[in-house]
Design an enzyme around this catalytic site. Structure first.
Site, PDB file in Angstrom:
ATOM      1  N   THR A 150      37.309   7.643  33.643  1.00  0.00           N
ATOM      2  CA  THR A 150      36.359   7.726  35.396  1.00  0.00           C
ATOM      3  C   THR A 150      37.109   8.493  35.833  1.00  0.00           C
ATOM      4  N   GLN A 199      40.040  11.540  38.582  1.00  0.00           N
ATOM      5  CA  GLN A 199      40.672  12.673  38.182  1.00  0.00           C
ATOM      6  C   GLN A 199      40.289  13.314  36.688  1.00  0.00           C
ATOM      7  N   LEU A 235      42.796  -1.796  29.911  1.00  0.00           N
ATOM      8  CA  LEU A 235      44.342  -1.907  29.001  1.00  0.00           C
ATOM      9  C   LEU A 235      45.216  -2.984  28.975  1.00  0.00           C
ATOM     10  N   ALA A 237      44.835   5.860  31.022  1.00  0.00           N
ATOM     11  CA  ALA A 237      44.629   5.195  32.204  1.00  0.00           C
ATOM     12  C   ALA A 237      45.955   4.723  32.932  1.00  0.00           C
ATOM     13  N   GLN A 243      47.518   2.139  37.135  1.00  0.00           N
ATOM     14  CA  GLN A 243      46.856   2.296  37.935  1.00  0.00           C
ATOM     15  C   GLN A 243      47.929   2.843  38.795  1.00  0.00           C
ATOM     16  N   SER A 291      54.937  10.843  34.215  1.00  0.00           N
ATOM     17  CA  SER A 291      54.803  11.470  35.682  1.00  0.00           C
ATOM     18  C   SER A 291      56.279  12.216  36.612  1.00  0.00           C
ATOM     19  N   GLU A 296      56.892  11.166  39.202  1.00  0.00           N
ATOM     20  CA  GLU A 296      57.702  10.250  40.342  1.00  0.00           C
ATOM     21  C   GLU A 296      58.126   9.771  38.835  1.00  0.00           C
ATOM     22  N   TYR A 347      55.646   1.216  40.137  1.00  0.00           N
ATOM     23  CA  TYR A 347      54.870   2.437  39.893  1.00  0.00           C
ATOM     24  C   TYR A 347      55.838   3.207  39.134  1.00  0.00           C
ATOM     25  N   HIS A 383      48.824  16.715  40.731  1.00  0.00           N
ATOM     26  CA  HIS A 383      48.272  17.566  41.113  1.00  0.00           C
ATOM     27  C   HIS A 383      46.604  17.523  41.141  1.00  0.00           C
ATOM     28  N   LYS A 416      43.481  12.969  51.518  1.00  0.00           N
ATOM     29  CA  LYS A 416      43.086  12.268  52.471  1.00  0.00           C
ATOM     30  C   LYS A 416      43.062  13.533  53.853  1.00  0.00           C
ATOM     31  N   GLY A 468      51.441   8.957  56.247  1.00  0.00           N
ATOM     32  CA  GLY A 468      53.594   8.353  56.983  1.00  0.00           C
ATOM     33  C   GLY A 468      54.229   9.668  57.045  1.00  0.00           C
TER      34      GLY A 468
HETATM   35  P1  NAP Z   1      42.492   8.313  38.864  1.00  0.00           P
HETATM   36  O1  NAP Z   1      42.113   9.090  39.164  1.00  0.00           O
HETATM   37  O2  NAP Z   1      43.700   7.006  39.897  1.00  0.00           O
HETATM   38  O3  NAP Z   1      42.046   7.261  37.451  1.00  0.00           O
HETATM   39  C1  NAP Z   1      42.547   5.889  36.940  1.00  0.00           C
HETATM   40  C2  NAP Z   1      41.790   5.752  35.698  1.00  0.00           C
HETATM   41  O4  NAP Z   1      42.784   4.971  35.282  1.00  0.00           O
HETATM   42  C3  NAP Z   1      40.754   5.642  35.934  1.00  0.00           C
HETATM   43  O5  NAP Z   1      39.990   6.115  35.147  1.00  0.00           O
HETATM   44  C4  NAP Z   1      40.395   3.728  36.155  1.00  0.00           C
HETATM   45  O6  NAP Z   1      39.585   3.898  35.786  1.00  0.00           O
HETATM   46  C5  NAP Z   1      41.975   3.937  34.748  1.00  0.00           C
HETATM   47  N1  NAP Z   1      41.837   2.249  35.097  1.00  0.00           N
HETATM   48  C6  NAP Z   1      42.751   2.279  35.980  1.00  0.00           C
HETATM   49  N2  NAP Z   1      43.348   0.688  35.627  1.00  0.00           N
HETATM   50  C7  NAP Z   1      42.908   0.639  34.244  1.00  0.00           C
HETATM   51  C8  NAP Z   1      43.444  -0.843  33.258  1.00  0.00           C
HETATM   52  N3  NAP Z   1      43.681  -1.471  33.678  1.00  0.00           N
HETATM   53  N4  NAP Z   1      42.560  -0.075  31.881  1.00  0.00           N
HETATM   54  C9  NAP Z   1      41.918   0.569  31.616  1.00  0.00           C
HETATM   55  N5  NAP Z   1      41.482   1.477  32.682  1.00  0.00           N
HETATM   56  C10 NAP Z   1      42.421   1.640  33.487  1.00  0.00           C
HETATM   57  O7  NAP Z   1      44.276   8.604  37.955  1.00  0.00           O
HETATM   58  P2  NAP Z   1      44.129  10.284  38.087  1.00  0.00           P
HETATM   59  O8  NAP Z   1      44.757  11.315  38.756  1.00  0.00           O
HETATM   60  O9  NAP Z   1      43.369  10.953  36.843  1.00  0.00           O
HETATM   61  O10 NAP Z   1      45.415  10.448  36.776  1.00  0.00           O
HETATM   62  C11 NAP Z   1      46.054  10.113  35.232  1.00  0.00           C
HETATM   63  C12 NAP Z   1      47.112   9.494  34.596  1.00  0.00           C
HETATM   64  O11 NAP Z   1      48.510   9.984  35.027  1.00  0.00           O
HETATM   65  C13 NAP Z   1      48.036   8.812  35.745  1.00  0.00           C
HETATM   66  O12 NAP Z   1      48.316   7.194  34.544  1.00  0.00           O
HETATM   67  C14 NAP Z   1      48.601   9.024  36.167  1.00  0.00           C
HETATM   68  O13 NAP Z   1      49.282   7.424  36.549  1.00  0.00           O
HETATM   69  C15 NAP Z   1      48.873  10.098  35.710  1.00  0.00           C
HETATM   70  N6  NAP Z   1      49.299  10.567  36.724  1.00  0.00           N
HETATM   71  C16 NAP Z   1      48.476  11.320  37.745  1.00  0.00           C
HETATM   72  C17 NAP Z   1      49.445  12.787  38.252  1.00  0.00           C
HETATM   73  C18 NAP Z   1      48.363  13.352  39.761  1.00  0.00           C
HETATM   74  O14 NAP Z   1      49.168  13.703  40.077  1.00  0.00           O
HETATM   75  N7  NAP Z   1      47.286  12.773  39.415  1.00  0.00           N
HETATM   76  C19 NAP Z   1      50.874  12.778  37.988  1.00  0.00           C
HETATM   77  C20 NAP Z   1      51.188  11.889  37.482  1.00  0.00           C
HETATM   78  C21 NAP Z   1      50.410  11.026  36.411  1.00  0.00           C
HETATM   79  P3  NAP Z   1      38.469   3.301  37.387  1.00  0.00           P
HETATM   80  O15 NAP Z   1      38.132   4.191  38.000  1.00  0.00           O
HETATM   81  O16 NAP Z   1      37.812   2.076  36.493  1.00  0.00           O
HETATM   82  O17 NAP Z   1      39.196   2.396  38.581  1.00  0.00           O
HETATM   83  N1  GDD Z   2      49.134   8.193  49.975  1.00  0.00           N
HETATM   84  C1  GDD Z   2      49.007   8.884  51.418  1.00  0.00           C
HETATM   85  N2  GDD Z   2      48.963   8.611  52.130  1.00  0.00           N
HETATM   86  N3  GDD Z   2      50.694   9.766  51.278  1.00  0.00           N
HETATM   87  C2  GDD Z   2      50.614   9.841  52.566  1.00  0.00           C
HETATM   88  C3  GDD Z   2      50.427   9.537  53.677  1.00  0.00           C
HETATM   89  C4  GDD Z   2      49.896   8.762  53.745  1.00  0.00           C
HETATM   90  O1  GDD Z   2      48.546   8.668  55.021  1.00  0.00           O
HETATM   91  N4  GDD Z   2      50.999  10.169  54.338  1.00  0.00           N
HETATM   92  C5  GDD Z   2      52.240  11.095  53.800  1.00  0.00           C
HETATM   93  N5  GDD Z   2      52.574  10.545  52.203  1.00  0.00           N
HETATM   94  C6  GDD Z   2      53.054  10.959  51.542  1.00  0.00           C
HETATM   95  C7  GDD Z   2      53.859  10.039  50.523  1.00  0.00           C
HETATM   96  O2  GDD Z   2      54.903   9.008  51.125  1.00  0.00           O
HETATM   97  C8  GDD Z   2      54.162  10.558  49.437  1.00  0.00           C
HETATM   98  O3  GDD Z   2      55.754  11.275  49.770  1.00  0.00           O
HETATM   99  C9  GDD Z   2      53.690  11.641  49.092  1.00  0.00           C
HETATM  100  O4  GDD Z   2      52.761  11.901  50.349  1.00  0.00           O
HETATM  101  C10 GDD Z   2      52.921  12.481  48.402  1.00  0.00           C
HETATM  102  O5  GDD Z   2      51.925  10.614  48.630  1.00  0.00           O
HETATM  103  P1  GDD Z   2      50.911  10.514  47.341  1.00  0.00           P
HETATM  104  O6  GDD Z   2      49.599  11.631  47.054  1.00  0.00           O
HETATM  105  O7  GDD Z   2      49.792   8.907  46.802  1.00  0.00           O
HETATM  106  O8  GDD Z   2      51.121  10.622  45.718  1.00  0.00           O
HETATM  107  P2  GDD Z   2      52.102  10.243  45.029  1.00  0.00           P
HETATM  108  O9  GDD Z   2      53.321  11.473  44.857  1.00  0.00           O
HETATM  109  O10 GDD Z   2      53.312   8.802  45.919  1.00  0.00           O
HETATM  110  O11 GDD Z   2      51.590   9.932  43.284  1.00  0.00           O
HETATM  111  C11 GDD Z   2      50.708  10.655  42.963  1.00  0.00           C
HETATM  112  O12 GDD Z   2      51.599  11.373  42.425  1.00  0.00           O
HETATM  113  C12 GDD Z   2      52.709  11.557  41.141  1.00  0.00           C
HETATM  114  C13 GDD Z   2      53.770  12.441  40.512  1.00  0.00           C
HETATM  115  O13 GDD Z   2      54.286  12.434  41.019  1.00  0.00           O
HETATM  116  C14 GDD Z   2      49.912   9.888  42.480  1.00  0.00           C
HETATM  117  O14 GDD Z   2      48.909  11.147  41.101  1.00  0.00           O
HETATM  118  C15 GDD Z   2      50.884   9.406  40.803  1.00  0.00           C
HETATM  119  O15 GDD Z   2      49.801   8.490  39.911  1.00  0.00           O
HETATM  120  C16 GDD Z   2      51.527  10.088  39.763  1.00  0.00           C
HETATM  121  O16 GDD Z   2      52.570   9.691  38.973  1.00  0.00           O
END
Ligand code: NAP
Ligand code: GDD
Length: 350
Positions: free
Chosen positions: A13, A15, A67, A89, A91, A133, A135, A156, A186, A199, A218
Site C-alpha cells: 500500500t 509508494q 510484520l 514494509a 515504519q 536504505s 540512511e 530508523y 526516491h 510536502k 526544518g
Molecule cells: P511508505 O510509502 O512509507 O510505505 C510503507 C509501507 O509499509 C506501507 O504499505 C505500510 O502500510 C507498510 N507497513 C508499515 N508498517 C508495517 C507493519 N508493521 N506491517 C506491515 N506493513 C507495514 O514507504 P516507501 O517509500 O514505499 O518505501 C518502501 C520501503 O523502502 C520502506 O521499507 C522504506 O523504509 C524503504 N526505503 C524507501 C526509500 C524512499 O526514498 N522511498 C529509500 C530507501 C529505502 P500502511 O499503508 O498500512 O501504512
Molecule cells: N520530512 C521533512 N519535513 N523533512 C524536512 C523538512 C520537513 O519539513 N525540512 C527539512 N527536511 C529535511 C530533513 O531533515 C532531511 O534532511 C531531508 O529534508 C529529507 O527528509 P525526508 O523527506 O523526511 O526523507 P529522509 O531522507 O529523512 O528519509 C527518506 O529517505 C531514506 C533514504 O535515504 C525516507 O524515505 C526513508 O524511508 C529512506 O530510507
C-alpha cells in the site's frame, strides 16, 4: 502452459509497493500483497490495480497481516508459496523514528528477520528482496556505494542496518537468494505527504491555488539524491533476476539541497519560495544526515539499471501532478508521465 510467477509484497500500500505491483502485474506475475487491517481503507495507491477476486482475471490478491506477527508470515508464505518475496514494509519516516524508536526497531528491523525466518521455516526456494536504505550510511560522507561503511543517525537507520545484516546472514548461513537493495531517496506523485519533496510540491499547488499561504520547514541545508520511484521498482525486480544474490545501490548520483528542491518546485509554478517558507524547529532531527549522494555504477554494470530522471526534473513532475490533482480532485491519471519505462498511472491526491 507455463504457470505465472508469484510474488509476495509487504508494504504494497506504500509508494514503492504500488509501483512494484504495477510493474509485476505488467510482467504477468500473480501478485500477493500484505495489508494491515485499519478502520478505514488504506489501499488508495493500488485501488486502480484491484480486480475483484471472484473475477477469473484477478491477479492481485491482498492478505491481512503485520510484520510484527511472525506466525502470520509463516501461514501466509505456506499458502501463497511465492517465487519472489519483496520486503518493502517499514515504519519508513526518519523523524517519526525518534518519537517511536521501539516500534520502528520492531517493524523496520526485526520485521525483516521474521519474514526471512518464515521463508526458512516454510522451506521455500524463493528469492528475497530487502528494502535497505541510504540512511544506513548516515554520517559517512558521499559519494556512497556498496563498500561504504554504515554510520546510522536515527533509530530508523539503525533498524535498517540490522535488517541489512540479517538479510546477508540468511544468505550466507542458509544459502538463500536474499539481496539488499540500498536505495537512495526516491519520490513520485505517490510519495507520502510528510516526506520533504511531497510536502513541498503539495504546498506549491495549494499556494498557487490560494489555499495556503505559509510552509513550515526544518533544515534546508541537507543534501539528498532524489530519484523517480517507478524507475527504482524496476531496479528491485532486476536484482531478483540476477544469476547470483548480491547487494546493490540505486541512486541518480546527483545531490541537491532541500533549498534547491524548494527553488526548483516553486519557480516551476512561477512562485518565489522565500516569500512563503518559514522555519519550525519541530522539523529538525536530534541527529541529521547531512549528505547522501549515491554511486550506482555497480547496478549499471551488472543489472543494466540507470536512473534517467534527475532531481530538478522530478520536482517539476511532482508539482505538475499536485497542481492537476488540486484542479480535478482525488482520482487517478491513467496516462504515462514519462517515456522509456512501463506505463505507470499516476495518483491524483490533493
Ligand atoms: P511508505 O510509502 O512509507 O510505505 C510503507 C509501507 O509499509 C506501507 O504499505 C505500510 O502500510 C507498510 N507497513 C508499515 N508498517 C508495517 C507493519 N508493521 N506491517 C506491515 N506493513 C507495514 O514507504 P516507501 O517509500 O514505499 O518505501 C518502501 C520501503 O523502502 C520502506 O521499507 C522504506 O523504509 C524503504 N526505503 C524507501 C526509500 C524512499 O526514498 N522511498 C529509500 C530507501 C529505502 P500502511 O499503508 O498500512 O501504512
Ligand atoms: N520530512 C521533512 N519535513 N523533512 C524536512 C523538512 C520537513 O519539513 N525540512 C527539512 N527536511 C529535511 C530533513 O531533515 C532531511 O534532511 C531531508 O529534508 C529529507 O527528509 P525526508 O523527506 O523526511 O526523507 P529522509 O531522507 O529523512 O528519509 C527518506 O529517505 C531514506 C533514504 O535515504 C525516507 O524515505 C526513508 O524511508 C529512506 O530510507
Amino acid at each position: 502452459m507455463t504457470q505465472a510467477k508469484k510474488a509476495f509484497i509487504t508494504g504494497i500500500t506504500g509508494q514503492d509497493g504500488s509501483y512494484l505491483a504495477e510493474l509485476l502485474l505488467g510482467k504477468g506475475y500473480e501478485v500477493h500483497g500484505l495489508i494491515r487491517r485499519a478502520s478505514t481503507f488504506n489501499t488508495a495507491r493500488i485501488d486502480h490495480l484491484y480486480v475483484d477476486s471472484h473475477n477469473p482475471d484477478a491477479r492481485l490478491f491482498l492478505h491481512y497481516g503485520d510484520l510484527s506477527d511472525g506466525a502470520r508470515m509463516v501461514t501466509l508464505l505456506s499458502e501463497i508459496r511465492p517465487d519472489e518475496v519483496y520486503n518493502l514494509a517499514a515504519q519508513s519516516h526518519v523523524r517519526v523514528s525518534f518519537d517511536e524508536p521501539e516500534h520502528t526497531g520492531d517493524t523496520t528491523g526485526v520485521g525483516a528477520m521474521r519474514l526471512l525466518e518464515a521463508v526458512r521455516l516454510t522451506g521455500l526456494h524463493c528469492r528475497y528482496y530487502q528494502a535497505s536504505s541510504s540512511e544506513m550510511f548516515g554520517a559517512t560522507p558521499p559519494p556512497q556505494n556498496e563498500e561504504t561503511p554504515f554510520y546510522p543517525r536515527s533509530p530508523y537507520g539503525a533498524a535498517k542496518v540490522y535488517a541489512y545484516w540479517v538479510t546477508k546472514n540468511y544468505r550466507e548461513a542458509y544459502g538463500m537468494f536474499a539481496v539488499n537493495g540500498i536505495l537512495f531517496n526516491h519520490e513520485s506523485p505517490r510519495r507520502g505527504e510528510t516526506f520533504v519533496t511531497r510536502k513541498i510540491t503539495r504546498a506549491v499547488a495549494r499556494i498557487k491555488a490560494g489555499r495556503q499561504s505559509e510552509l513550515y520547514m526544518g533544515n534546508l541545508d541537507a543534501i539528498r539524491d532524489w530519484g523517480y520511484a517507478a524507475e527504482y521498482a524496476e531496479g528491485m525486480w532486476r536484482m531478483l533476476q540476477a544469476d547470483a544474490p548480491d547487494d546493490f545501490v540505486l541512486a541518480t548520483g546527483i545531490g541537491i539541497t532541500v533549498r534547491d528542491f524548494l527553488e526548483a518546485s516553486f519557480s516551476h509554478a512561477g512562485l518565489d519560495w522565500q516569500k512563503y517558507v518559514k522555519f519550525d524547529p519541530r522539523y529538525l532531527r536530534p541527529t541529521e544526515v547531512d549528505a547522501l549522494i549515491g554511486d550506482a555504477s555497480k547496478a549499471e554494470e551488472k543489472l543494466g539499471w540507470k536512473a534517467t530522471v534527475a532531481p530538478d526534473e522530478l520536482a517539476r513532475i511532482m508539482v505538475d501532478c499536485d497542481i492537476e490533482a488540486l484542479e480535478h480532485g482525488d482520482g487517478y491519471i491513467d496516462q504515462p508521465r514519462l517515456s522509456g519505462w512501463p506505463l505507470h498511472s499516476e495518483l491524483r491526491r490533493g
